[in-house]
Design a protein around this motif. Structure first.
Motif, PDB file in Angstrom:
ATOM      1  N   LEU A  52       0.823  -1.208   0.000  1.00  0.00           N
ATOM      2  CA  LEU A  52       0.000   0.000   0.000  1.00  0.00           C
ATOM      3  C   LEU A  52       0.856   1.256   0.000  1.00  0.00           C
ATOM      4  O   LEU A  52       0.423   2.297  -0.508  1.00  0.00           O
ATOM      5  CB  LEU A  52      -0.924  -0.006   1.226  1.00  0.00           C
ATOM      6  N   GLU A  53       2.042   1.182   0.589  1.00  0.00           N
ATOM      7  CA  GLU A  53       2.974   2.319   0.592  1.00  0.00           C
ATOM      8  C   GLU A  53       4.373   1.795   0.902  1.00  0.00           C
ATOM      9  O   GLU A  53       4.537   0.914   1.744  1.00  0.00           O
ATOM     10  CB  GLU A  53       2.554   3.363   1.630  1.00  0.00           C
ATOM     11  N   GLU A  54       5.370   2.342   0.217  1.00  0.00           N
ATOM     12  CA  GLU A  54       6.752   1.918   0.423  1.00  0.00           C
ATOM     13  C   GLU A  54       7.529   2.966   1.223  1.00  0.00           C
ATOM     14  O   GLU A  54       7.137   4.136   1.289  1.00  0.00           O
ATOM     15  CB  GLU A  54       7.456   1.689  -0.919  1.00  0.00           C
ATOM     16  N   LYS A  55       8.617   2.520   1.821  1.00  0.00           N
ATOM     17  CA  LYS A  55       9.547   3.392   2.553  1.00  0.00           C
ATOM     18  C   LYS A  55       8.812   4.283   3.552  1.00  0.00           C
ATOM     19  O   LYS A  55       8.919   5.510   3.507  1.00  0.00           O
ATOM     20  CB  LYS A  55      10.375   4.228   1.581  1.00  0.00           C
ATOM     21  N   ILE A  56       8.097   3.655   4.450  1.00  0.00           N
ATOM     22  CA  ILE A  56       7.299   4.421   5.404  1.00  0.00           C
ATOM     23  C   ILE A  56       8.075   4.725   6.691  1.00  0.00           C
ATOM     24  O   ILE A  56       7.512   5.307   7.618  1.00  0.00           O
ATOM     25  CB  ILE A  56       5.990   3.683   5.747  1.00  0.00           C
ATOM     26  N   GLN A  57       9.360   4.331   6.784  1.00  0.00           N
ATOM     27  CA  GLN A  57      10.138   4.626   7.986  1.00  0.00           C
ATOM     28  C   GLN A  57      10.360   6.129   8.128  1.00  0.00           C
ATOM     29  O   GLN A  57      10.350   6.873   7.143  1.00  0.00           O
ATOM     30  CB  GLN A  57      11.480   3.888   7.973  1.00  0.00           C
ATOM     31  N   ASP A  58      10.539   6.576   9.353  1.00  0.00           N
ATOM     32  CA  ASP A  58      10.676   8.000   9.629  1.00  0.00           C
ATOM     33  C   ASP A  58      11.915   8.599   8.977  1.00  0.00           C
ATOM     34  O   ASP A  58      11.917   9.778   8.609  1.00  0.00           O
ATOM     35  CB  ASP A  58      10.739   8.241  11.141  1.00  0.00           C
ATOM     36  N   ASP A  59      12.978   7.844   8.884  1.00  0.00           N
ATOM     37  CA  ASP A  59      14.222   8.319   8.284  1.00  0.00           C
ATOM     38  C   ASP A  59      14.545   7.432   7.104  1.00  0.00           C
ATOM     39  O   ASP A  59      14.527   6.202   7.211  1.00  0.00           O
ATOM     40  CB  ASP A  59      15.362   8.266   9.312  1.00  0.00           C
ATOM     41  N   SER A  60      14.862   8.052   5.971  1.00  0.00           N
ATOM     42  CA  SER A  60      15.146   7.263   4.765  1.00  0.00           C
ATOM     43  C   SER A  60      16.397   6.409   4.932  1.00  0.00           C
ATOM     44  O   SER A  60      16.527   5.352   4.316  1.00  0.00           O
ATOM     45  CB  SER A  60      15.305   8.191   3.553  1.00  0.00           C
ATOM     46  N   VAL A  61      17.347   6.878   5.753  1.00  0.00           N
ATOM     47  CA  VAL A  61      18.563   6.101   6.019  1.00  0.00           C
ATOM     48  C   VAL A  61      18.288   5.213   7.232  1.00  0.00           C
ATOM     49  O   VAL A  61      18.379   5.648   8.379  1.00  0.00           O
ATOM     50  CB  VAL A  61      19.772   7.022   6.271  1.00  0.00           C
ATOM     51  N   ASN A  62      17.923   3.983   6.966  1.00  0.00           N
ATOM     52  CA  ASN A  62      17.563   3.042   8.020  1.00  0.00           C
ATOM     53  C   ASN A  62      18.395   1.779   7.832  1.00  0.00           C
ATOM     54  O   ASN A  62      18.118   0.960   6.948  1.00  0.00           O
ATOM     55  CB  ASN A  62      16.067   2.725   7.944  1.00  0.00           C
ATOM     56  N   ILE A  63      19.424   1.625   8.631  1.00  0.00           N
ATOM     57  CA  ILE A  63      20.380   0.526   8.475  1.00  0.00           C
ATOM     58  C   ILE A  63      20.338  -0.368   9.711  1.00  0.00           C
ATOM     59  O   ILE A  63      20.388   0.127  10.841  1.00  0.00           O
ATOM     60  CB  ILE A  63      21.822   1.046   8.283  1.00  0.00           C
ATOM     61  N   THR A  64      20.254  -1.663   9.494  1.00  0.00           N
ATOM     62  CA  THR A  64      20.375  -2.631  10.583  1.00  0.00           C
ATOM     63  C   THR A  64      21.684  -3.383  10.427  1.00  0.00           C
ATOM     64  O   THR A  64      22.025  -3.830   9.327  1.00  0.00           O
ATOM     65  CB  THR A  64      19.200  -3.625  10.594  1.00  0.00           C
ATOM     66  N   ARG A  65      22.398  -3.498  11.525  1.00  0.00           N
ATOM     67  CA  ARG A  65      23.670  -4.235  11.530  1.00  0.00           C
ATOM     68  C   ARG A  65      23.433  -5.605  12.143  1.00  0.00           C
ATOM     69  O   ARG A  65      22.841  -5.737  13.220  1.00  0.00           O
ATOM     70  CB  ARG A  65      24.719  -3.461  12.329  1.00  0.00           C
ATOM     71  N   PHE A  66      23.880  -6.638  11.440  1.00  0.00           N
ATOM     72  CA  PHE A  66      23.738  -8.014  11.875  1.00  0.00           C
ATOM     73  C   PHE A  66      25.116  -8.603  12.166  1.00  0.00           C
ATOM     74  O   PHE A  66      26.113  -8.228  11.538  1.00  0.00           O
ATOM     75  CB  PHE A  66      23.061  -8.868  10.796  1.00  0.00           C
ATOM     76  N   LEU A  67      25.157  -9.548  13.092  1.00  0.00           N
ATOM     77  CA  LEU A  67      26.374 -10.295  13.389  1.00  0.00           C
ATOM     78  C   LEU A  67      26.259 -11.704  12.825  1.00  0.00           C
ATOM     79  O   LEU A  67      25.188 -12.308  12.859  1.00  0.00           O
ATOM     80  CB  LEU A  67      26.616 -10.379  14.898  1.00  0.00           C
ATOM     81  N   ILE A  68      27.375 -12.218  12.311  1.00  0.00           N
ATOM     82  CA  ILE A  68      27.450 -13.604  11.855  1.00  0.00           C
ATOM     83  C   ILE A  68      28.170 -14.403  12.936  1.00  0.00           C
ATOM     84  O   ILE A  68      29.298 -14.071  13.317  1.00  0.00           O
ATOM     85  CB  ILE A  68      28.213 -13.716  10.525  1.00  0.00           C
ATOM     86  N   LEU A  69      27.517 -15.437  13.439  1.00  0.00           N
ATOM     87  CA  LEU A  69      28.055 -16.225  14.544  1.00  0.00           C
ATOM     88  C   LEU A  69      28.374 -17.638  14.085  1.00  0.00           C
ATOM     89  O   LEU A  69      27.653 -18.221  13.269  1.00  0.00           O
ATOM     90  CB  LEU A  69      27.043 -16.277  15.695  1.00  0.00           C
ATOM     91  N   ALA A  70      29.466 -18.201  14.641  1.00  0.00           N
ATOM     92  CA  ALA A  70      29.885 -19.561  14.308  1.00  0.00           C
ATOM     93  C   ALA A  70      30.476 -20.224  15.543  1.00  0.00           C
ATOM     94  O   ALA A  70      30.765 -19.571  16.548  1.00  0.00           O
ATOM     95  CB  ALA A  70      30.898 -19.547  13.168  1.00  0.00           C
TER      96      ALA A  70
END
Length: 399
Positions: A270-288
């Motif tokens: 219905l609508e795209e990019k609805i986050q408050d800030d266009s720069v929205n980055i999530t950092r993930f960790l790779i675990l082993a």
């Protein structure tokens, strides 16, 4: 001063080197190398032949039989050629020895690698796993702890879990789980997140009365959802919200999730990019289960956790060990110790003061292969009551 035990990558170091001289290898560096070597296994092969059987072969008779000496020479040459071919075949069938580049987190683009993530197909964590290992088998888990245990129990090879977001901040649950479980950080993934408002086919966004999503996603879309005047309800993950809306068939209920989730579960965007800030980055960790070999040929990051004695200036001294060696800190996070959250200090004449007892998580831009990083941690251990290296791994510089 009494020596303090330090837990480092699953081993305990009683005393670290305190010299900054590059010519001396501290106990920290030696212990590090020992831990890495434990993860390497070597085998031996042998190639054998049967010359007696070959020499016993009866030659085909012809009109001009060769002399015994010539015939023996011919048989020896034939044996040599056959043995050479067999050796060549055996050598080619052996696995190729691993090089340092093979030990990076993205070796072979994740072919035949099973990677756990929290959520259901269409979750942002699945997208992060596929970014790290494009050809991997992504394995969904219902909770973060299930992903940790899946790696520990050898059900999967890796886990990719979120640790912080540029809008929502840190995911504290995963900081706590990093300390509880004995896994190693072997890489990171930075993923650009674009939230979409999803609904059933034919539904307009003005008809929505309720929106489901993960609490972080709802918080990141605060402005848009407030304008819609909808009721917000939290669920375990964004893709799970999309799955519920599709299964329930409720036309007044929408979800905040990814465009991939809309495609998987047959919802409309219905609508795209609805986050408050266009720069929205999530950092993930790779675990082993095992650490990787740190290198210096590309940017590396190291993550540690430690505790300090109560007293004036102790945090300043802890941070100074990095500043004095020109090491940049990229993240500082503090969490109360779960088993011992309060510390009682008898520092007054009228009573005893109570303080929170904290764990400090720090990320810094340096590889454990660098002497400056080893010396910094050796210096930190002089006044840290506990210190553990969570991982030294390549930085993700591509969005």
């Amino acid at each position: 001063m009494a020596s303090k035990a330090v837990a480092v990558w699953g081993s305990y170091v009683s005393q670290l080197g305190r010299e900054d001289s590059g010519s001396r290898r501290s106990g920290f560096a030696l212990n590090w190398n020992r831990d890495i070597e434990r993860s390497c296994k070597f085998g031996r092969i042998g190639v054998s032949g049967d010359l007696a059987a070959l020499l016993a072969t009866k030659p085909v008779e012809d009109e001009n039989p060769a002399s015994p000496t010539v015939e023996l020479q011919r048989l020896v040459e034939q044996y040599g050629n056959n043995e050479s071919k067999r050796l060549h075949k055996d050598v080619n069938s052996l696995p190729r020895p691993l090089s340092v580049t093979d030990l990076s987190p993205s070796a072979k683009n994740g072919l035949n690698v099973r990677v756990a993530y929290q959520g259901v197909p269409g979750a942002y964590s699945e997208a992060a796993a596929l970014k790290a290992y494009p050809q991997c088998e992504a394995v969904p888990c219902d909770q973060f702890e299930a992903a940790f245990k899946a790696v520990e129990l050898w059900l999967v090879d890796k886990a990719v879990l979120p640790i912080e977001n540029s809008l929502g901040g840190s995911i504290h649950r995963n900081y706590d789980l990093l300390l509880r479980h004995r896994l190693h950080i072997v890489g990171e993934v930075q993923l650009a997140v674009n939230h979409c408002l999803l609904g059933l086919p034919g539904v307009r966004k003005e008809e929505l009365k309720r929106i489901l999503s993960h609490p972080q996603a709802l918080a990141q879309c605060e402005n848009t959802l407030s304008k819609l005047g909808v009721v917000r309800e939290s669920v375990d993950d964004t893709a799970g919200a999309a799955q519920f809306v599709a299964a329930s068939g409720l036309r007044d209920t929408g979800a905040v999730a990814s465009a991939r989730a809309a495609e998987i579960y047959g919802l409309n965007i219905l609508e795209e990019k609805i986050q408050d800030d266009s720069v929205n980055i999530t950092r993930f960790l790779i675990l082993a289960r095992e650490p990787i070999i740190p290198r210096t040929d590309r940017p590396f990051k190291t993550s540690i956790v430690f505790t300090l004695e109560e007293g004036p200036g102790v945090i300043f001294k802890a941070l100074a060990v990095f500043a004095l060696r020109d090491i940049n800190l990229t993240k500082i996070e503090s969490r109360p110790q779960r088993k011992q959250p309060l510390r009682v200090v008898d520092d007054s004449n009228t009573g005893r003061a109570r303080y929170f007892d904290y764990l400090f998580y720090i990320d810094f831009e340096a590889s454990m292969a660098e002497p400056r990083a080893q010396n910094a941690l050796g210096n930190l251990q002089e006044f840290a009551t506990f210190l553990r290296v969570l991982g030294s791994y390549p930085m993700d510089t591509v969005l």
